[in-house]
Each structure stands twice: as C-alpha cells, then as structure tokens.
Scaffold this motif. Structure first.
Motif, PDB file in Angstrom:
ATOM      1  N   GLY A 198       0.847  -1.190   0.000  1.00 50.17           N
ATOM      2  CA  GLY A 198       0.000   0.000   0.000  1.00 50.17           C
ATOM      3  C   GLY A 198       0.880   1.237   0.000  1.00 50.17           C
ATOM      4  O   GLY A 198       2.073   1.164   0.340  1.00 50.17           O
ATOM      5  N   ILE A 246       2.695   4.856   0.755  1.00 52.85           N
ATOM      6  CA  ILE A 246       3.315   5.427   1.952  1.00 52.85           C
ATOM      7  C   ILE A 246       2.169   6.042   2.760  1.00 52.85           C
ATOM      8  O   ILE A 246       1.319   6.737   2.194  1.00 52.85           O
ATOM      9  CB  ILE A 246       4.339   6.527   1.576  1.00 52.85           C
ATOM     10  CG1 ILE A 246       5.402   5.986   0.618  1.00 52.85           C
ATOM     11  CG2 ILE A 246       4.997   7.109   2.822  1.00 52.85           C
ATOM     12  CD1 ILE A 246       6.341   7.053   0.067  1.00 52.85           C
ATOM     13  N   SER A 258      -0.271   4.331   4.253  1.00 51.18           N
ATOM     14  CA  SER A 258      -1.535   3.590   4.141  1.00 51.18           C
ATOM     15  C   SER A 258      -1.876   2.824   5.416  1.00 51.18           C
ATOM     16  O   SER A 258      -2.983   2.307   5.555  1.00 51.18           O
ATOM     17  CB  SER A 258      -1.499   2.637   2.944  1.00 51.18           C
ATOM     18  OG  SER A 258      -0.441   1.726   3.078  1.00 51.18           O
ATOM     19  N   GLY A 259      -0.924   2.719   6.340  1.00 50.47           N
ATOM     20  CA  GLY A 259      -1.200   2.057   7.619  1.00 50.47           C
ATOM     21  C   GLY A 259      -0.682   0.633   7.719  1.00 50.47           C
ATOM     22  O   GLY A 259      -1.216  -0.175   8.474  1.00 50.47           O
ATOM     23  N   TRP A 317      17.902   1.191   6.444  1.00 49.46           N
ATOM     24  CA  TRP A 317      18.084   2.142   5.338  1.00 49.46           C
ATOM     25  C   TRP A 317      18.564   3.492   5.869  1.00 49.46           C
ATOM     26  O   TRP A 317      19.219   4.248   5.171  1.00 49.46           O
ATOM     27  CB  TRP A 317      16.784   2.367   4.565  1.00 49.46           C
ATOM     28  CG  TRP A 317      16.133   1.101   4.102  1.00 49.46           C
ATOM     29  CD1 TRP A 317      16.715  -0.135   4.008  1.00 49.46           C
ATOM     30  CD2 TRP A 317      14.781   0.932   3.673  1.00 49.46           C
ATOM     31  NE1 TRP A 317      15.804  -1.052   3.558  1.00 49.46           N
ATOM     32  CE2 TRP A 317      14.610  -0.423   3.342  1.00 49.46           C
ATOM     33  CE3 TRP A 317      13.705   1.800   3.537  1.00 49.46           C
ATOM     34  CZ2 TRP A 317      13.409  -0.941   2.874  1.00 49.46           C
ATOM     35  CZ3 TRP A 317      12.495   1.286   3.072  1.00 49.46           C
ATOM     36  CH2 TRP A 317      12.359  -0.066   2.745  1.00 49.46           C
ATOM     37  N   MET A 342      18.515   9.582  -0.529  1.00 47.46           N
ATOM     38  CA  MET A 342      17.618   9.341  -1.661  1.00 47.46           C
ATOM     39  C   MET A 342      16.626  10.497  -1.806  1.00 47.46           C
ATOM     40  O   MET A 342      16.359  10.950  -2.915  1.00 47.46           O
ATOM     41  CB  MET A 342      16.904   8.013  -1.442  1.00 47.46           C
ATOM     42  CG  MET A 342      16.107   7.509  -2.611  1.00 47.46           C
ATOM     43  SD  MET A 342      14.407   8.068  -2.596  1.00 47.46           S
ATOM     44  CE  MET A 342      13.789   7.358  -1.073  1.00 47.46           C
ATOM     45  N   TYR A 343      16.103  10.990  -0.680  1.00 48.10           N
ATOM     46  CA  TYR A 343      15.137  12.075  -0.772  1.00 48.10           C
ATOM     47  C   TYR A 343      15.788  13.418  -1.094  1.00 48.10           C
ATOM     48  O   TYR A 343      15.165  14.279  -1.700  1.00 48.10           O
ATOM     49  CB  TYR A 343      14.305  12.181   0.509  1.00 48.10           C
ATOM     50  CG  TYR A 343      13.096  11.247   0.501  1.00 48.10           C
ATOM     51  CD1 TYR A 343      12.161  11.317  -0.531  1.00 48.10           C
ATOM     52  CD2 TYR A 343      12.888  10.320   1.502  1.00 48.10           C
ATOM     53  CE1 TYR A 343      11.065  10.478  -0.559  1.00 48.10           C
ATOM     54  CE2 TYR A 343      11.785   9.469   1.491  1.00 48.10           C
ATOM     55  CZ  TYR A 343      10.880   9.557   0.454  1.00 48.10           C
ATOM     56  OH  TYR A 343       9.784   8.724   0.424  1.00 48.10           O
ATOM     57  N   PHE A 383      20.341   3.405  -3.029  1.00 51.29           N
ATOM     58  CA  PHE A 383      19.255   3.135  -2.085  1.00 51.29           C
ATOM     59  C   PHE A 383      18.500   1.858  -2.458  1.00 51.29           C
ATOM     60  O   PHE A 383      18.306   0.969  -1.640  1.00 51.29           O
ATOM     61  CB  PHE A 383      18.302   4.339  -2.029  1.00 51.29           C
ATOM     62  CG  PHE A 383      17.144   4.136  -1.099  1.00 51.29           C
ATOM     63  CD1 PHE A 383      17.333   4.114   0.269  1.00 51.29           C
ATOM     64  CD2 PHE A 383      15.859   3.955  -1.590  1.00 51.29           C
ATOM     65  CE1 PHE A 383      16.266   3.914   1.146  1.00 51.29           C
ATOM     66  CE2 PHE A 383      14.794   3.748  -0.726  1.00 51.29           C
ATOM     67  CZ  PHE A 383      14.999   3.733   0.642  1.00 51.29           C
ATOM     68  N   GLN A 384      18.089   1.749  -3.720  1.00 48.30           N
ATOM     69  CA  GLN A 384      17.293   0.585  -4.122  1.00 48.30           C
ATOM     70  C   GLN A 384      18.110  -0.701  -4.072  1.00 48.30           C
ATOM     71  O   GLN A 384      17.545  -1.770  -3.817  1.00 48.30           O
ATOM     72  CB  GLN A 384      16.688   0.791  -5.507  1.00 48.30           C
ATOM     73  CG  GLN A 384      15.650   1.906  -5.579  1.00 48.30           C
ATOM     74  CD  GLN A 384      14.459   1.736  -4.645  1.00 48.30           C
ATOM     75  OE1 GLN A 384      13.900   2.717  -4.151  1.00 48.30           O
ATOM     76  NE2 GLN A 384      14.029   0.510  -4.369  1.00 48.30           N
ATOM     77  N   ARG A 394       5.704  -4.989   3.069  1.00 44.09           N
ATOM     78  CA  ARG A 394       6.300  -4.856   1.738  1.00 44.09           C
ATOM     79  C   ARG A 394       7.165  -6.060   1.347  1.00 44.09           C
ATOM     80  O   ARG A 394       7.229  -7.040   2.068  1.00 44.09           O
ATOM     81  CB  ARG A 394       7.091  -3.568   1.614  1.00 44.09           C
ATOM     82  CG  ARG A 394       6.195  -2.333   1.608  1.00 44.09           C
ATOM     83  CD  ARG A 394       6.917  -1.189   0.906  1.00 44.09           C
ATOM     84  NE  ARG A 394       6.124   0.018   0.901  1.00 44.09           N
ATOM     85  CZ  ARG A 394       5.221   0.294  -0.026  1.00 44.09           C
ATOM     86  NH1 ARG A 394       4.994  -0.560  -1.009  1.00 44.09           N
ATOM     87  NH2 ARG A 394       4.536   1.411   0.037  1.00 44.09           N
ATOM     88  N   MET A 412      10.983   5.857 -10.003  1.00 48.23           N
ATOM     89  CA  MET A 412      12.282   6.502 -10.259  1.00 48.23           C
ATOM     90  C   MET A 412      12.645   6.445 -11.745  1.00 48.23           C
ATOM     91  O   MET A 412      13.201   7.391 -12.302  1.00 48.23           O
ATOM     92  CB  MET A 412      13.376   5.799  -9.445  1.00 48.23           C
ATOM     93  CG  MET A 412      13.263   6.059  -7.958  1.00 48.23           C
ATOM     94  SD  MET A 412      14.202   4.846  -7.009  1.00 48.23           S
ATOM     95  CE  MET A 412      13.968   5.489  -5.356  1.00 48.23           C
ATOM     96  N   ARG A 425       7.777  12.258   9.554  1.00 47.38           N
ATOM     97  CA  ARG A 425       9.072  11.553   9.507  1.00 47.38           C
ATOM     98  C   ARG A 425      10.075  12.490   8.821  1.00 47.38           C
ATOM     99  O   ARG A 425       9.781  12.989   7.728  1.00 47.38           O
ATOM    100  CB  ARG A 425       8.881  10.271   8.700  1.00 47.38           C
ATOM    101  CG  ARG A 425      10.023   9.306   8.780  1.00 47.38           C
ATOM    102  CD  ARG A 425       9.744   8.081   7.903  1.00 47.38           C
ATOM    103  NE  ARG A 425       9.061   6.988   8.581  1.00 47.38           N
ATOM    104  CZ  ARG A 425       8.380   6.030   7.934  1.00 47.38           C
ATOM    105  NH1 ARG A 425       8.252   6.062   6.627  1.00 47.38           N
ATOM    106  NH2 ARG A 425       7.815   5.056   8.607  1.00 47.38           N
ATOM    107  N   GLU A 465      10.888  12.452   5.133  1.00 47.32           N
ATOM    108  CA  GLU A 465       9.769  12.634   4.202  1.00 47.32           C
ATOM    109  C   GLU A 465       9.267  14.076   4.128  1.00 47.32           C
ATOM    110  O   GLU A 465       8.259  14.350   3.477  1.00 47.32           O
ATOM    111  CB  GLU A 465       8.615  11.694   4.598  1.00 47.32           C
ATOM    112  CG  GLU A 465       8.955  10.235   4.341  1.00 47.32           C
ATOM    113  CD  GLU A 465       7.957   9.240   4.950  1.00 47.32           C
ATOM    114  OE1 GLU A 465       8.144   8.038   4.711  1.00 47.32           O
ATOM    115  OE2 GLU A 465       7.030   9.657   5.659  1.00 47.32           O
TER     116      GLU A 465
END
Ligand code: DGT
Length: 230
Positions: free
Chosen positions: A27, A29, A31-32, A56, A68-69, A79-80, A104, A117, A168, A171
């Motif tokens: 789900g 980012i 989404s719970g 990470w 990454m951000y 990162f990936q 995930r 990306m 966060r 983010e």
C-alpha cells in the motif's frame, strides 16, 4: 475455480516444501501497514516482519533514505540496491511459526519505487537493468515466493494527510504529486492489474478508514491469513 480454492492448493503444495504461508502487506506510503502488522502481533502462529527502514537510515553510518530524498538522481540506485538486499534477507529469514507476515517485499520495491524513479528519469536505464538482473535472480528463488498480497487501499489524500501528521524527517520534502503518482502505480499493479504481475492473489482492504474503526476491517480479513494453516 475460485481464488480461495487456488490459494488452498498453493498453500498445500508450499507446505509440503516446508515454506511458511507468506503474506505481504502492500500500500502507499502512509496507508497504515505498520498498524496492520501490529494488529497481528497478538497471534503466536504469525511471525511479523516490519520494513527494515532503520537499516536504510543507517547503512554503516550512512542514512541512505535521507540521501535518496535529498538527491534522488545521485542516490536512487544505491538506495534501491540496499532495499533489495534487506528485503531479500527478510524473505529468507527462517521462522518456526507457520505464517509469515511481511511489510512490503522485493516486489513493491521493484514494481512501485524503482518504477517511479525510472519514470521520473531519476534512475537511468543501465542502473535499472542492474537492479532487474538482481531482481530476476532473487525472485527465481523459492524464498521469495508469496502466497497472498494484502493491499491496503487508500486515497492519496488520506495517505498524504497521515504522512504530514507523522512528520518523519526524511519525508518532509515529499510532495503530494509523488504520493498521487505512487497511488496510481499501486492501483495499476494490485487493483487494475495492468502493470507488471502480482506475485500472489490479492485481497483489498479499505485503508482510508479511521484508526478508531479500522480494526473491524482487519478482523473481517483475518481468516484470509490465519485460517490458512490447520
Ligand atoms: P505505513 O505504515 O503504511 O505508513 O508505511 P511506511 O510509510 O512506514 O512505509 P513505506 O514502505 O510505504 O515507506 C517507507 C519509506 O521509504 C518511504 O519514505 C518511501 C521510501 N522508499 C523509497 N523506495 C522504497 C522502496 O523501494 N521500498 C520501500 N518500502 N520504501 C521505499
């Protein structure tokens, strides 16, 4: 044949090979997913694996999520690569419980995040092809087989609200457009099924519901996870 019958057969064959019944929670980012996992922590027969986000944030002292951000073009591949490795390790973790519930998977890393990306030109084709070579190798292993995908389906507005609320630090720069685009990618992958392939049958939960009532929705879907193993 119904999806449930097919699932039962898959489970039966996988049980023979000694692998646990494996469900992955997917789900957008916000989404719970974390709350969903917490709900299942009360059951002894379920081994729960949260996403390795702390790894990470600290790969030998480097906060790859932050890199990454802040400079995606430079750090997406790094990162990936690490996301893929850490997710693989979780897929490979041996457990004593008959049910494994993961936040995930290697699949969403590739089909949602690398996908995004790539579309944005933040990961160039040669880098994507290296990720893909590893991905093909990794997903050819029995360890990465999945029996069920739990899709926590939100609207992008609600997901974005929750991201803003939890605040966060990495983010802080995420714009609404990014969440909207990730939403479309999840939808096309797991709901419309027009993008890539689903690694297993998908169940869809209404994850827009407020935290105060969402446990009712979780309860409704519990049998899909808990009743699979006698
Ligand atoms: P939740 O509990 O549903 O709110 O879940 P989150 O937001 O804690 O977890 P997730 O996986 O949606 O997002 C983790 C952070 O890592 C988020 O800032 C997005 C970022 N990210 C970038 N690439 C990837 C990737 O390949 N996989 C995952 N899981 N996260 C990635």
């Amino acid at each position: 044949r119904s999806v449930i019958t097919k699932m039962a057969e898959t489970i039966a064959s996988k049980r023979l090979s000694g692998r646990p019944f494996t469900a992955v929670v997917e789900g957008n980012i916000g989404s719970g997913k974390t709350t969903f996992l917490k709900h299942f922590s009360r059951y002894d027969n379920v081994a729960i694996f949260a996403e390795p986000i702390d790894m990470w944030r600290n790969c030998n002292g480097y906060n790859l999520l932050e890199y990454m951000y802040t400079d995606a073009k430079k750090w997406s591949f790094t990162f990936q690569s690490y996301v893929q490795l850490t997710m693989l390790r979780i897929h490979q973790k041996k457990i004593v419980q008959p049910i494994k519930l993961m936040e995930r998977s290697v699949y969403s890393a590739r089909f949602c995040f690398v996908e995004k990306m790539q579309r944005d030109g933040l990961m160039l084709p040669p880098s994507v092809s290296v990720i893909d070579e590893w991905f093909k190798y990794i997903t050819s292993m029995e360890d990465t087989a999945v029996d069920l995908v739990v899709y926590l389906r939100t609207t992008p507005e609600v997901a974005y609200e929750r991201i803003l609320k939890r605040n966060r630090s990495e983010e802080r720069t995420v714009p609404y457009d990014y969440i909207q685009a990730l939403h479309e990618i999840h939808e096309n992958w797991l709901y419309n099924k027009t993008l890539h392939t689903c690694p297993a049958p998908v169940i869809v939960l209404d994850a827009d519901l407020d935290i105060s009532v969402i446990s009712e929705e979780y309860k409704r879907f519990e049998p899909h996870i808990l009743n699979k193993i006698p």
